[in-house]
Design an enzyme around this catalytic site. Sequence first.
Site, mmCIF file in Angstrom:
data_model
loop_
_atom_site.group_PDB
_atom_site.id
_atom_site.type_symbol
_atom_site.label_atom_id
_atom_site.label_comp_id
_atom_site.label_asym_id
_atom_site.label_seq_id
_atom_site.Cartn_x
_atom_site.Cartn_y
_atom_site.Cartn_z
ATOM 1 N N SER A 28 8.447 3.977 5.275
ATOM 2 C CA SER A 28 9.418 3.109 4.628
ATOM 3 C C SER A 28 9.156 3.061 3.131
ATOM 4 O O SER A 28 8.180 3.611 2.651
ATOM 5 C CB SER A 28 9.351 1.711 5.238
ATOM 6 O OG SER A 28 8.017 1.380 5.523
ATOM 7 N N ASP A 46 0.861 -1.175 0.000
ATOM 8 C CA ASP A 46 0.000 0.000 0.000
ATOM 9 C C ASP A 46 0.901 1.229 0.000
ATOM 10 O O ASP A 46 1.928 1.257 0.685
ATOM 11 C CB ASP A 46 -0.855 0.044 1.270
ATOM 12 C CG ASP A 46 -2.024 -0.934 1.234
ATOM 13 O OD1 ASP A 46 -2.019 -1.842 0.396
ATOM 14 O OD2 ASP A 46 -2.933 -0.765 2.070
ATOM 15 N N HIS A 88 4.387 -7.524 -0.059
ATOM 16 C CA HIS A 88 4.038 -8.761 -0.749
ATOM 17 C C HIS A 88 4.808 -8.904 -2.055
ATOM 18 O O HIS A 88 5.405 -7.950 -2.552
ATOM 19 C CB HIS A 88 2.526 -8.771 -1.020
ATOM 20 C CG HIS A 88 1.695 -8.734 0.224
ATOM 21 N ND1 HIS A 88 0.858 -9.769 0.594
ATOM 22 C CD2 HIS A 88 1.563 -7.799 1.203
ATOM 23 C CE1 HIS A 88 0.246 -9.464 1.735
ATOM 24 N NE2 HIS A 88 0.667 -8.269 2.133
#
Length: 277
Positions: free
Chosen positions: A234, A91, A147
Amino acid sequence: MRWTYGTVLGKFALHGLAKRSLFSRWYGWRMSRSVSARRVLPFIHKYGLDHGEFADEPKTFKTFNEFFYRKLKPAARPIDPDPKAVVFPADGRHLGFEDISKIEGIFVKGQVFDLPSLLHDAQLAKQYAQGTIVLSRLCPTDYHRFHFPAAGVPEKPKIINGPLYSVNPIALRQNIHIFSENRRALSKICAANMGTVLMLEIGATNVGSLEYTFVPGEPVQKGAEKGYFKFGGSSIITIFEPRRVQLAQDLIENSRQNRELYARVGDRLGITAGSSR
């Protein structure tokens, strides 16, 4: 952030403390104490997070860090089922360029994206010099598990040590080389029809630590969880071999205007080359 990067005293503090791993470990320790749990509900309410997506109830988090790297219900992040689709790994806010060699000056006039320094491997950088790159920037309010963008067999990550500067846009506008200076981990994924995909997880101020949840050498499916960042903002950088992936048109158009595109895990990043858009 403006004070830190825009004033003499702020820059002194940045170089003397904020970029140091000790500071990030100390702050991470604070967010892992039981008393930090009291911050969870106010944070959810302040930023309007949808706790209906959470795999666990907000009141069950024992620390703020547990909440920060929370899991979501599988249905909250559906993975694009098209076999030709490549998906965003996290995201966040994304920039994408189909040829790394043509992005000079896209961030700050005169600054060049330094692939050899980023990868810490001159030969690898030469191989991917005209590859396709996607920069994914996460904010503290985002879901912080990351992911795999495609199915394949991942190798063990290689840690490249460095400081922990912020990856906030204010900081990046002043120094795009932050990406190639910060502590980061590089892993290779042998992906069908795409050759080898490179993924880098990049630490930032308050995010010196990340955890992996995959097993190196074992095949993974597209969208499978790779790991998670602990407290802070991050970034993730995904690099594909030249002409292996066609990026989605909205990602290309936004990036041309130096404007980040918001997208979530599982949304389509692009498709394998040779497929129609």
